[in-house]
Scaffold this motif. Structure first.
Motif, PDB file in Angstrom:
ATOM      1  N   ASP A 428     108.121  71.834  -8.085  1.00 39.40           N
ATOM      2  CA  ASP A 428     108.370  70.507  -8.626  1.00 39.40           C
ATOM      3  C   ASP A 428     107.638  70.436  -9.961  1.00 39.40           C
ATOM      4  O   ASP A 428     106.412  70.344 -10.016  1.00 39.40           O
ATOM      5  CB  ASP A 428     107.860  69.425  -7.668  1.00 39.40           C
ATOM      6  CG  ASP A 428     108.351  68.040  -8.062  1.00 39.40           C
ATOM      7  OD1 ASP A 428     108.287  67.723  -9.263  1.00 39.40           O
ATOM      8  OD2 ASP A 428     108.793  67.297  -7.180  1.00 39.40           O
ATOM      9  N   LYS A 429     108.424  70.490 -11.043  1.00 33.81           N
ATOM     10  CA  LYS A 429     107.821  70.556 -12.372  1.00 33.81           C
ATOM     11  C   LYS A 429     107.029  69.294 -12.700  1.00 33.81           C
ATOM     12  O   LYS A 429     106.015  69.368 -13.392  1.00 33.81           O
ATOM     13  CB  LYS A 429     108.918  70.791 -13.408  1.00 33.81           C
ATOM     14  CG  LYS A 429     109.598  72.149 -13.286  1.00 33.81           C
ATOM     15  CD  LYS A 429     110.640  72.340 -14.372  1.00 33.81           C
ATOM     16  CE  LYS A 429     111.288  73.722 -14.261  1.00 33.81           C
ATOM     17  NZ  LYS A 429     112.300  73.951 -15.325  1.00 33.81           N
ATOM     18  N   ASP A 432     103.583  69.626 -10.957  1.00 32.64           N
ATOM     19  CA  ASP A 432     102.775  70.655 -11.613  1.00 32.64           C
ATOM     20  C   ASP A 432     102.328  70.198 -12.998  1.00 32.64           C
ATOM     21  O   ASP A 432     101.190  70.471 -13.425  1.00 32.64           O
ATOM     22  CB  ASP A 432     103.571  71.959 -11.727  1.00 32.64           C
ATOM     23  CG  ASP A 432     103.877  72.563 -10.362  1.00 32.64           C
ATOM     24  OD1 ASP A 432     103.150  72.242  -9.410  1.00 32.64           O
ATOM     25  OD2 ASP A 432     104.839  73.345 -10.257  1.00 32.64           O
ATOM     26  N   SER A 433     103.203  69.516 -13.713  1.00 37.81           N
ATOM     27  CA  SER A 433     102.868  69.054 -15.052  1.00 37.81           C
ATOM     28  C   SER A 433     101.701  68.078 -15.030  1.00 37.81           C
ATOM     29  O   SER A 433     100.771  68.173 -15.835  1.00 37.81           O
ATOM     30  CB  SER A 433     104.093  68.395 -15.688  1.00 37.81           C
ATOM     31  OG  SER A 433     103.765  67.833 -16.944  1.00 37.81           O
ATOM     32  N   ARG A 456     101.598  73.697 -21.644  1.00 37.59           N
ATOM     33  CA  ARG A 456     102.354  74.056 -20.453  1.00 37.59           C
ATOM     34  C   ARG A 456     102.826  72.803 -19.715  1.00 37.59           C
ATOM     35  O   ARG A 456     103.949  72.753 -19.201  1.00 37.59           O
ATOM     36  CB  ARG A 456     101.475  74.916 -19.533  1.00 37.59           C
ATOM     37  CG  ARG A 456     102.120  75.286 -18.211  1.00 37.59           C
ATOM     38  CD  ARG A 456     103.367  76.104 -18.400  1.00 37.59           C
ATOM     39  NE  ARG A 456     103.946  76.522 -17.130  1.00 37.59           N
ATOM     40  CZ  ARG A 456     105.191  76.914 -16.977  1.00 37.59           C
ATOM     41  NH1 ARG A 456     106.011  76.949 -18.014  1.00 37.59           N
ATOM     42  NH2 ARG A 456     105.633  77.280 -15.790  1.00 37.59           N
ATOM     43  N   LEU A 460     106.721  71.865 -18.925  1.00 36.75           N
ATOM     44  CA  LEU A 460     107.267  71.631 -17.593  1.00 36.75           C
ATOM     45  C   LEU A 460     107.972  70.287 -17.495  1.00 36.75           C
ATOM     46  O   LEU A 460     109.021  70.172 -16.853  1.00 36.75           O
ATOM     47  CB  LEU A 460     106.147  71.709 -16.543  1.00 36.75           C
ATOM     48  CG  LEU A 460     105.585  73.091 -16.232  1.00 36.75           C
ATOM     49  CD1 LEU A 460     104.376  72.977 -15.319  1.00 36.75           C
ATOM     50  CD2 LEU A 460     106.641  73.979 -15.590  1.00 36.75           C
ATOM     51  N   ASP A 461     107.395  69.274 -18.111  1.00 40.62           N
ATOM     52  CA  ASP A 461     107.980  67.943 -18.040  1.00 40.62           C
ATOM     53  C   ASP A 461     107.842  67.256 -19.394  1.00 40.62           C
ATOM     54  O   ASP A 461     106.787  66.690 -19.715  1.00 40.62           O
ATOM     55  CB  ASP A 461     107.277  67.113 -16.958  1.00 40.62           C
ATOM     56  CG  ASP A 461     107.928  65.746 -16.770  1.00 40.62           C
ATOM     57  OD1 ASP A 461     108.994  65.513 -17.375  1.00 40.62           O
ATOM     58  OD2 ASP A 461     107.383  64.916 -16.028  1.00 40.62           O
TER      59      ASP A 461
END
Length: 562
Positions: A428-429, A432-433, A456, A460-461
């Motif tokens: 799940d980006k 994680d973001s 990063r 990711l988002d």
């Protein structure tokens, strides 16, 4: 016959007389308030039909390269270690130190290859020779210590083989490797490891039979699940051997096989019954289908689902015992089994499902706090709740809200919950973001910022506003630091130039200034003479320095008492 109308009339009269009394009892007030409480309490919702979990696979995974190298290193070191005494004890580091389940697939792979490389006849003769050497050593030990037969050491067949020490003999090397790997599997002691030991018996037969029997006696209940499965082995000799071993352990029937206090062994026993589709064990397995232990409950349901239609008659009887009704004719064994599971779960999960429904409604209404609080209660009562993956969005949104409120620790807790709830293997980006964002903020507060974390997080988002803001402030701080450094450099440069200019003006004037010669006084106070500053004039060169003028000595002080 005439009496029948009279009897009917009498019964009708009694019913009419009793009717008002019943009505009065029903209309009477309830002093305890039980009826009002029952009316006020909402009906307990019926939970949905549980699924039948799929039986866990018994196949070993592909061996890892690190485990294969570890096995090769252990075997090489073992074979290169000289052992002279057949009754010596092996160093644990050579065979059993730091073993785990990962080495089992590596051993299984090597055993499969070894059955093609090992000469069975030569290995049998060599094993007999090693056993003879070991028996002689045991007799000598008993004679030397005055002990009776069986009271001394039993000896280890692996040590007997190693004591022969014939490194040039390929059969000796292979036989030693075989027995060393059996010792490793026994040391691991899990069901997959013991299953591999039994498979070795199917490969090598009498070469390993007696040694494996002794190992089973040492393993006791740990060997039961693998022995139950071995009763359905392809090789008839393995099936007979497994039945005899279970009888020797007193675990030949299902009721005896589950007599263990170790929950992991018990779960493996239940799954073993499912793998061999033992219909006779159905009722024993069903007794664990409603266990409070999630591991045992799942293992039992996996086994019952695997046994399937052969046990349908048992499922019908169990359903009737629970409901006093026969299952409908249009139900198959799966529906019957799922209904039994629902009856078992109804009392345990009714409130859980009611709370889940409330949380789901709050989630649909975007009330993140209420949804997360409801889901917390669900997970507290049922950590493995089947709809747990659908709870993740509530914790994600709650974490985002807490980030906006600058409650960093609470936000991290909510996001970690969302991370744990997502299905295994799925990413799940958004979660994680935001976790990367919180980590980057923590490092910035500690004075060790990491720009890559924020980059990063944005990658990711791209909708992560917090990460974008931190990244922008990160760049602004860097620019301010560069500007400040330039300002400091300009000030330092200007100051240095001014100092150099002053030195350039002052030093030449100091060199042109004429030196002054101080002439010491010839008379006067001696203290003034002593304090006169020394002359800065350099002494003459090439000529002797002039004699200093005589200085009058001060008069001697008068004697005391004069």
């Amino acid at each position: 016959m005439p009496r029948l109308p009279v009897l009917a009339a009498s019964l009708l009269t009694l019913a009419l007389l009793a009717a008002p009394v019943v009505a009065q009892e029903d209309d009477a007030p309830d002093p305890t308030g039980e009826a009002s409480r029952e009316a006020a309490e909402p009906p307990v919702p019926q939970i949905p039909l549980p699924e039948i979990p799929k039986l866990a696979s018994a196949e070993l995974p592909k061996p890892k390269g690190e485990a294969v190298r570890s096995l090769e290193t252990r075997l090489a070191e073992l074979l290169s270690t000289p052992i002279d005494d057949p009754l010596a004890e092996l160093e644990p580091r050579l065979v059993t130190a730091d073993l785990d389940d990962e080495i089992v697939p590596a051993i299984a792979q090597r055993l499969s290859r070894l059955k093609e490389d090992l000469d069975g006849d030569r290995a049998s003769r060599l094993l007999e020779q090693a056993r003879k050497v070991g028996k002689d050593a045991i007799r000598k030990h008993e004679k030397a210590n005055g002990t009776k037969r069986g009271e001394g050491p039993d000896g280890d067949w692996l040590v007997f083989i190693l004591s022969l020490g014939d490194s040039e003999n390929e059969t000796w090397q292979r036989l030693a490797e075989l027995y060393a790997m059996l010792r490793m599997l026994e040391a691991v002691g899990t069901t997959p490891a013991i299953r591999t030991m039994i498979e070795a018996y199917s490969y090598f037969g009498e070469l390993t039979r007696i040694d494996l029997q002794r190992a089973v006696e040492r393993l006791k209940d740990k060997a039961v699940p693998a022995l139950i499965e071995a009763q359905k082995h392809d090789a008839s000799k393995v099936r007979r051997w497994a039945r005899l071993r279970l009888e020797g352990l007193g675990r030949a029937i299902p009721g005896e096989a589950v007599s263990t206090t170790d929950p992991q062994i018990l779960a493996d026993v239940l799954r073993a019954f499912g793998r061999v589709r033992d219909v006779d064990a159905t009722r024993v397995i069903m007794s664990f289908a409603s266990s409070n232990r999630a591991e045992l409950r799942r293992a039992a349901r996996e086994a019952l689902g695997q046994i399937g239609s052969p046990a349908w008659g048992h499922y019908k009887d169990i359903y009737k015992n629970l409901t006093d009704e026969r299952p409908p004719r249009d139900w198959d064994y799966e529906r019957t089994l799922r209904e039994i599971f629902r009856i078992h779960d109804q009392s345990r999960l009714a409130k859980v499902y009611a709370t889940w429904e409330a949380g789901k409604k709050a989630l649909e209404a975007e009330k993140w706090e209420e949804a997360a609080e409801a889901f917390d209660q669900v997970l507290a009562r049922a950590p493995l709740f089947e709809h747990r993956a659908a709870m993740g969005p509530a914790y994600l949104k709650r974490g985002e809200r807490l980030i906006e409120e600058e409650k960093w620790e609470d936000a991290a807790i909510a996001l970690r919950k969302a991370e744990r709830l997502r299905p295994e293997g799925e990413a799940d980006k958004a979660i994680d973001s935001r976790l990367l964002t919180l980590e980057a903020r923590s490092l910035m507060e500690a004075g060790t910022p990491d720009r890559s974390l924020l980059e990063r997080a944005v990658e990711l988002d791209p909708e992560n506003a917090q990460a974008k803001a931190l990244l922008a402030s990160f760049e602004q701080d860097a620019e301010e630091r560069r500007t400040t450094q330039k300002s400091y450099g300009a000030v330092i440069g200007t100051g240095a130039a001014a100092v150099l200019l002053l030195l350039g003006v002052w030093l030449p004037g100091r060199r042109k200034k004429a030196p002054t010669k101080a002439t010491p006084p010839t008379t006067g106070d001696p203290s003034k003479i002593a304090s006169a500053p020394p002359s800065e004039e350099a002494p003459p060169t090439g000529k002797e320095a002039p004699e200093p003028e005589a200085v009058a000595e001060p008069p001697e002080p008068p004697a005391q008492g004069a």
